[in-house]
Design an enzyme around this catalytic site. Sequence first.
Site, short mmCIF file in Angstrom:
data_model
loop_
_atom_site.label_atom_id
_atom_site.label_comp_id
_atom_site.label_asym_id
_atom_site.label_seq_id
_atom_site.Cartn_x
_atom_site.Cartn_y
_atom_site.Cartn_z
N GLY A 15 0.76 -1.28 0.03
CA GLY A 15 -0.11 0.04 -0.09
C GLY A 15 0.71 1.26 -0.05
O GLY A 15 0.27 2.20 0.48
N SER A 16 2.13 1.25 -0.55
CA SER A 16 2.77 2.39 -0.55
C SER A 16 2.18 3.49 -1.48
O SER A 16 2.30 4.96 -1.28
CB SER A 16 4.32 2.09 -0.76
N ASN A 17 1.70 3.14 -2.59
CA ASN A 17 1.03 4.03 -3.49
C ASN A 17 -0.33 4.55 -2.85
O ASN A 17 -0.61 5.72 -3.06
CB ASN A 17 0.51 3.22 -4.68
N ASN A 107 -5.07 2.51 -13.46
CA ASN A 107 -4.10 1.39 -12.59
C ASN A 107 -2.69 2.16 -12.89
O ASN A 107 -2.52 2.88 -13.94
CB ASN A 107 -4.25 0.27 -13.50
N HIS A 109 1.33 0.77 -13.23
CA HIS A 109 1.98 -0.43 -13.48
C HIS A 109 3.48 -0.22 -13.52
O HIS A 109 4.04 0.89 -13.99
CB HIS A 109 1.50 -0.89 -14.77
N ASP A 145 -3.47 -4.42 -18.91
CA ASP A 145 -2.40 -3.38 -19.02
C ASP A 145 -2.22 -2.83 -20.20
O ASP A 145 -1.17 -2.32 -20.71
CB ASP A 145 -1.09 -3.91 -18.68
N GLU A 174 6.69 6.13 -8.91
CA GLU A 174 5.22 5.57 -8.65
C GLU A 174 4.56 6.59 -7.92
O GLU A 174 3.31 7.08 -8.26
CB GLU A 174 5.08 4.30 -8.45
C1 GAR Z 1 3.56 -1.23 -7.50
O1 GAR Z 1 5.00 -1.21 -7.84
C2 GAR Z 1 2.64 -1.40 -8.56
O2 GAR Z 1 2.93 -0.72 -9.69
C3 GAR Z 1 2.50 -2.80 -8.69
O3 GAR Z 1 2.56 -3.49 -7.38
C4 GAR Z 1 3.18 -2.56 -6.75
C5 GAR Z 1 2.14 -2.26 -5.62
O4 GAR Z 1 3.02 -1.60 -4.45
N1 GAR Z 1 1.27 -3.22 -9.37
C6 GAR Z 1 1.14 -4.11 -10.23
O5 GAR Z 1 2.23 -4.91 -10.80
C7 GAR Z 1 -0.09 -4.39 -11.12
N2 GAR Z 1 0.08 -5.19 -12.21
P1 GAR Z 1 2.34 -1.01 -3.25
O6 GAR Z 1 1.36 -1.98 -2.66
O7 GAR Z 1 3.63 -0.45 -2.46
O8 GAR Z 1 1.56 0.27 -3.75
#
Ligand code: GAR
Length: 187
Positions: A15-17, A107, A109, A145, A174
């Site tokens: 969940g950092s995003n 989304n 990616h 995607d 990101e």
């Molecule tokens: C992120 O790098 C995101 O881009 C990727 O998962 C990670 C989640 O990090 N998403 C995918 O690969 C989707 N196909 P987070 O939980 O720390 O946000």
Amino acid sequence: MVKKIRSCVFISGKGSNLKSLIKNSRDYNFPIKIELIISNNIKAGGIRLAKQYSIPYKFFPSDDQKKFERNCLIEIKKRKIKFLCLAGFMKILSSDFIRTFRHKIINIHPSLLPKYKGINTHKRVLKSKEKYSGCTVHFVTPILDSGKIISQRKILIGKSETEDSLRTKILKQEHKLYSQSIIAIFK
Ligand code: GAR
């Protein structure tokens, strides 16, 4: 005050995003307000964030996809959600679900799409000895995607780059790109 768009963030992991979206969405001029967080993983770190920031959240298991999407729709409707952000959500949504929110799901990616769609992105990028990688925010369509790209950030891959270092480097980008893309959409 800008009328913020009632939004939901879907997560599966750390969940950092989500965290950067929560922080930026507190800005007076940010176009969306996170009114709901949905996780398909009870252990997702993002659930802790939801509690910490007092944002309503739901955990719905996604092994039964129909049931998962039905549960999501009920909650989304109940809370008058108009915009969905996938942030590390690792389940592919059905075409029917996606069509219900045409142009209203985005989304993030961790690659320079259209290159390296799908999972294990960083591993494949390094194996292919790419010079650059990055991240992309795009609209979600029924084809994985492949929806219209909203924005991208590019990074140079170092000589001794590992999967972990690349992931960390790209995640940092990101966190900026996701909010910038949302601002750009609603400008
Ligand atoms: C992120 O790098 C995101 O881009 C990727 O998962 C990670 C989640 O990090 N998403 C995918 O690969 C989707 N196909 P987070 O939980 O720390 O946000």
